[in-house]
Each structure stands twice: as structure tokens, then as C-alpha cells.
Design a protein around this motif. Sequence first.
Motif, PDB file in Angstrom:
ATOM      1  N   PRO A   1       0.812  -1.226   0.000  1.00 36.47           N
ATOM      2  CA  PRO A   1       0.000   0.000   0.000  1.00 36.47           C
ATOM      3  C   PRO A   1       0.845   1.275   0.000  1.00 36.47           C
ATOM      4  O   PRO A   1       0.499   2.264  -0.636  1.00 36.47           O
ATOM      5  N   TRP A   2       1.974   1.224   0.694  1.00 35.28           N
ATOM      6  CA  TRP A   2       2.818   2.418   0.690  1.00 35.28           C
ATOM      7  C   TRP A   2       3.490   2.619  -0.661  1.00 35.28           C
ATOM      8  O   TRP A   2       3.664   3.756  -1.089  1.00 35.28           O
ATOM      9  N   SER A   3       3.817   1.558  -1.343  1.00 36.07           N
ATOM     10  CA  SER A   3       4.450   1.719  -2.648  1.00 36.07           C
ATOM     11  C   SER A   3       3.479   2.334  -3.644  1.00 36.07           C
ATOM     12  O   SER A   3       3.871   3.144  -4.475  1.00 36.07           O
ATOM     13  N   VAL A   4       2.212   2.013  -3.575  1.00 34.39           N
ATOM     14  CA  VAL A   4       1.216   2.639  -4.456  1.00 34.39           C
ATOM     15  C   VAL A   4       1.063   4.103  -4.068  1.00 34.39           C
ATOM     16  O   VAL A   4       0.991   4.992  -4.918  1.00 34.39           O
ATOM     17  N   LEU A   5       1.043   4.348  -2.778  1.00 32.22           N
ATOM     18  CA  LEU A   5       0.935   5.733  -2.311  1.00 32.22           C
ATOM     19  C   LEU A   5       2.188   6.524  -2.687  1.00 32.22           C
ATOM     20  O   LEU A   5       2.094   7.675  -3.138  1.00 32.22           O
ATOM     21  N   GLU A   6       3.347   5.915  -2.523  1.00 33.21           N
ATOM     22  CA  GLU A   6       4.596   6.572  -2.927  1.00 33.21           C
ATOM     23  C   GLU A   6       4.605   6.824  -4.426  1.00 33.21           C
ATOM     24  O   GLU A   6       5.025   7.888  -4.887  1.00 33.21           O
ATOM     25  N   TRP A   7       4.107   5.856  -5.171  1.00 33.49           N
ATOM     26  CA  TRP A   7       4.045   6.023  -6.631  1.00 33.49           C
ATOM     27  C   TRP A   7       3.104   7.155  -7.002  1.00 33.49           C
ATOM     28  O   TRP A   7       3.390   7.990  -7.853  1.00 33.49           O
ATOM     29  N   ALA A   8       1.971   7.248  -6.348  1.00 30.48           N
ATOM     30  CA  ALA A   8       0.994   8.303  -6.620  1.00 30.48           C
ATOM     31  C   ALA A   8       1.578   9.671  -6.258  1.00 30.48           C
ATOM     32  O   ALA A   8       1.442  10.647  -7.002  1.00 30.48           O
ATOM     33  N   VAL A   9       2.239   9.769  -5.110  1.00 30.32           N
ATOM     34  CA  VAL A   9       2.846  11.045  -4.689  1.00 30.32           C
ATOM     35  C   VAL A   9       3.960  11.434  -5.646  1.00 30.32           C
ATOM     36  O   VAL A   9       4.069  12.598  -6.048  1.00 30.32           O
ATOM     37  N   ALA A  10       4.778  10.488  -6.035  1.00 28.28           N
ATOM     38  CA  ALA A  10       5.866  10.782  -6.979  1.00 28.28           C
ATOM     39  C   ALA A  10       5.298  11.228  -8.324  1.00 28.28           C
ATOM     40  O   ALA A  10       5.797  12.172  -8.961  1.00 28.28           O
ATOM     41  N   GLY A  11       4.219  10.565  -8.759  1.00 28.98           N
ATOM     42  CA  GLY A  11       3.573  10.946 -10.022  1.00 28.98           C
ATOM     43  C   GLY A  11       2.983  12.344  -9.949  1.00 28.98           C
ATOM     44  O   GLY A  11       3.144  13.155 -10.870  1.00 28.98           O
ATOM     45  N   LEU A  12       2.276  12.643  -8.865  1.00 31.78           N
ATOM     46  CA  LEU A  12       1.690  13.979  -8.689  1.00 31.78           C
ATOM     47  C   LEU A  12       2.784  15.042  -8.574  1.00 31.78           C
ATOM     48  O   LEU A  12       2.655  16.143  -9.135  1.00 31.78           O
ATOM     49  N   ALA A  13       3.855  14.733  -7.857  1.00 33.78           N
ATOM     50  CA  ALA A  13       4.964  15.687  -7.742  1.00 33.78           C
ATOM     51  C   ALA A  13       5.612  15.909  -9.089  1.00 33.78           C
ATOM     52  O   ALA A  13       5.965  17.047  -9.457  1.00 33.78           O
ATOM     53  N   SER A  14       5.748  14.846  -9.872  1.00 36.97           N
ATOM     54  CA  SER A  14       6.338  14.969 -11.208  1.00 36.97           C
ATOM     55  C   SER A  14       5.446  15.805 -12.114  1.00 36.97           C
ATOM     56  O   SER A  14       5.929  16.678 -12.842  1.00 36.97           O
ATOM     57  N   VAL A  15       4.125  15.545 -12.075  1.00 35.55           N
ATOM     58  CA  VAL A  15       3.181  16.332 -12.886  1.00 35.55           C
ATOM     59  C   VAL A  15       3.190  17.789 -12.436  1.00 35.55           C
ATOM     60  O   VAL A  15       3.195  18.721 -13.253  1.00 35.55           O
ATOM     61  N   GLY A  16       3.202  18.011 -11.124  1.00 35.12           N
ATOM     62  CA  GLY A  16       3.243  19.385 -10.598  1.00 35.12           C
ATOM     63  C   GLY A  16       4.509  20.110 -11.004  1.00 35.12           C
ATOM     64  O   GLY A  16       4.477  21.286 -11.399  1.00 35.12           O
TER      65      GLY A  16
END
Length: 119
Positions: free
Chosen positions: A8-23
Motif C-alpha cells: 500500500p505504501w508503494s502505491v501511495l509513494e508512486w501516486a505522490v511521486a507521479g503527482l509531484a512529477s506532474v506538478g
Amino acid sequence: MTPAENAPWSVLEWAVAGLASVGASAAAFVWRLMTRLHTLEIAVGQHRQDLDAAQSNTESAMLRLAERLAMLHDDHYRLRETIGALPSRGDIHDLELRLGERLDSLASRFDRAFDPRSP
């Protein structure tokens, strides 16, 4: 720890990294867009100044041209008046005839003055 526990943390980390990258990508895009807009604004301002200077030069050139045309117009009519005051061919011919008559008259007077038979 097992991979199942971190899932679950890896999906959350992936989502945060993706959002940070998009931002970050969006911020970089906006930053580049703003710098390009600023550059365009500077270029437009310079072109506007150049256009104003060119219009000013054109107006002053038009004023100089108008003054020169007015002077040329005045010179043209002054020249026409001067030419109008000059004698015509007929006047010169009449003057030539009168001058010829006067020279003939003067020559005949000299002839009479130096003629030994005159009293």
C-alpha cells in the motif's frame, strides 16, 4: 518486512511521486511560458519604439519634402515671371531693325562730315 506489507505504501509513494512529477512539469511549463511572454513583451516594446521613431522620421521627412516642394513651386513661378519679362523674338527683331537704322544714320552723318565737297 515482506513485500506484501509495503504494497500500500508503494502505491501511495508512486501516486505522490507521479503527482509531484506532474506538478513540477506544470510549474516548469508555466515558468518557461512566463519567460517567453516576458521576452515577447520586451520585443513588442522595442518594436513599438522603433515604429514610433520611424513614424517620427517619416513625418519630419514629409515636412522637409513639403517645404522643398513649396520652394520649388515658388522658384517655378518666379522663373515664369522672369521669362515673361524677357524680350520676345519679335522685340529683339524690332530692336535689331532700329539699331540698323541708327547705324545707317550715323554712317551717313560720318560720310557727310568727312565729305570734302560739303561746305
